[in-house]
Design an enzyme around this catalytic site. Sequence first.
Site, PDB file in Angstrom:
ATOM      1  N   TYR A 263       0.836  -1.269  -0.105  1.00 22.51           N
ATOM      2  CA  TYR A 263      -0.072   0.097  -0.116  1.00 22.51           C
ATOM      3  C   TYR A 263       0.858   1.030  -0.126  1.00 22.51           C
ATOM      4  O   TYR A 263       0.517   2.270  -0.737  1.00 22.51           O
ATOM      5  CB  TYR A 263      -0.803  -0.001   1.222  1.00 22.51           C
ATOM      6  CG  TYR A 263      -1.783   0.960   1.199  1.00 22.51           C
ATOM      7  CD1 TYR A 263      -2.828   1.292   0.613  1.00 22.51           C
ATOM      8  CD2 TYR A 263      -1.627   2.175   1.929  1.00 22.51           C
ATOM      9  CE1 TYR A 263      -3.908   2.416   0.656  1.00 22.51           C
ATOM     10  CE2 TYR A 263      -2.285   3.451   2.074  1.00 22.51           C
ATOM     11  CZ  TYR A 263      -3.551   3.436   1.275  1.00 22.51           C
ATOM     12  OH  TYR A 263      -4.318   4.586   1.463  1.00 22.51           O
TER      13      TYR A 263
ATOM     14  N   THR B 188     -13.745   6.030   6.405  1.00 22.68           N
ATOM     15  CA  THR B 188     -14.372   5.640   5.089  1.00 22.68           C
ATOM     16  C   THR B 188     -14.292   3.964   5.338  1.00 22.68           C
ATOM     17  O   THR B 188     -13.907   3.610   6.118  1.00 22.68           O
ATOM     18  CB  THR B 188     -13.553   6.081   4.112  1.00 22.68           C
ATOM     19  OG1 THR B 188     -12.488   5.483   3.979  1.00 22.68           O
ATOM     20  CG2 THR B 188     -13.384   7.711   3.791  1.00 22.68           C
TER      21      THR B 188
END
Length: 362
Positions: free
Chosen positions: A233, A272
């Site tokens: 990531y 989120t």
Amino acid sequence: MAIDRAAMRMIFSCQFWRMAICWTFALLFSYLRFHLRGRCLTQHPRFRFSLDPGGKIRRPICIITGATSGLGEATARAMAAEGYHVVLAGRCSEKLDKIIQDIMKGNESAHLNAFQVDLSSFHSILKFERSFKQWLLDSNLDHSVQLLINNAGILATSFKVSADGYDKMMQTNYLGAFALTNLLLPLLKKSPVPSRIVNITSFTHRCVTNLKLDCNIFSHSSSSEKYPFANVYENSKLCLLLFSYELHRRLYEENPLSNISIIPVDPGVVKTKILREIPLCLSQLAFTVLSFLRLLQSPETGASSVVDAALAPPNVSGEYFFGGKGRMVESSSLSYNAKLAADLWSKSSTLFEDQIAIHKDF
Ligand SMILES: NC(=O)c1ccc[n+]([C@@H]2O[C@H](COP(=O)([O-])OP(=O)(O)OC[C@H]3O[C@@H](n4cnc5c(N)ncnc54)[C@H](OP(=O)(O)O)[C@@H]3O)[C@@H](O)[C@H]2O)c1
Ligand SMILES: *[C@@H]1O[C@H](CO)[C@@H](O)[C@H](O)[C@H]1NC(C)=O
Ligand SMILES: *[C@@H]1O[C@H](CO)[C@@H](O)[C@H](O)[C@H]1NC(C)=O
Ligand SMILES: *[C@@H]1O[C@H](CO)[C@@H](O)[C@H](O)[C@H]1NC(C)=O
Ligand SMILES: *[C@@H]1O[C@H](CO)[C@@H](O)[C@H](O)[C@H]1NC(C)=O
């Protein structure tokens, strides 16, 4: 909070601790950096197009990828309120339709369109490019794009291979954005008013101290058991950042008066669905701790940093926006390494051209 086996396994993995410790330090470092050496753009008014009938443009177009959730959805809402014709690109048509209906409920005069695209597939990106261009020709809008927001991104905790044979997280977060940006660049260059590309990156890029551009970078060979998801990531976000600066350099070397500006933006931490693959009890714990530290933002607050970047004056380019309120900081020193960025660019272009050749008959 029930601690299940998946959560236990994750707690005992190095990747989890890398995320918990290194990412927190990277975030705190970004805030510290802002307080010590940051600059702020709040003195500048937000840039707005004139929509007068005699103006240069009928209605500016803004494309947002990953508009079905979190930051992308909130940004789509905000840009529609700014008067943009917002093109919501996402992988699930039902979700896109639902969001469009929802935005229209709040504002009947909003201009919105949905397009299906899977950023982890070159075929899907090419299909999107084709149908978008056709739509543009059939519409009564200008034949150009003013704003591209590369937002779609995932944090996958296990290794998955994309249809094209690459690491799915790398392809979604970086290669997909690379391909889409390159395909849409001619339409951004054609804009009669200044245009802009905004890439959503992340403070986690600071954890990368050494990016090896070997054959493993886009396709991991390790078994799924040992998938270094936190590293992948971080790498994908650093690649996006290196690219932002490289594209900025290229555009301005080609033409110092280029009308396309390039802004990478990092919203900080936003609540989120990004942690959807992390066991629920752990993601809730993370959000609770971050909220206690007052570092957790809502998607609307997070999106305001994206909108700041999107609407910054046209002469702002190649700056790193962080955490909203027009804040600008320096990103990691590795991200400014021009040699690394040039190497990454050439590696990605080769891959992109190979993929175009593979799909040329489509
Ligand atoms: N949240 C944070 O704290 C934070 C911090 C820094 C940076 N970011 C970055 O912000 C961006 C948005 O993330 P978020 O926090 O809003 O997470 P999110 O709620 O998980 O939203 C991610 C969006 O990307 C879409 N997406 C995922 N894979 C895709 C693919 N292959 N093709 C097309 N769309 C795809 C998702 O679509 P579906 O709805 O179909 O799943 C969703 O709309 C990401 O790039 C993330 O890395 C987030
Ligand atoms: C509604 O949409 C129009 C057109 O996009 C925009 O100009 C206006 O500001 C929006 N109104 C609100 C309240 O968001
Ligand atoms: C965005 O990232 C893509 C690669 O993912 C790159 O081609 C482009 O230069 C970047 N643009 C900006 C504005 O960051
Ligand atoms: C940028 O915009 C200005 C003003 O609209 C225009 O005069 C100039 O030619 C444009 N530059 C390029 C490279 O298109
Ligand atoms: C952009 O232009 C404004 C005036 O329009 C000026 O005050 C500002 O310093 C400029 N910013 C940059 C980064 O050149």
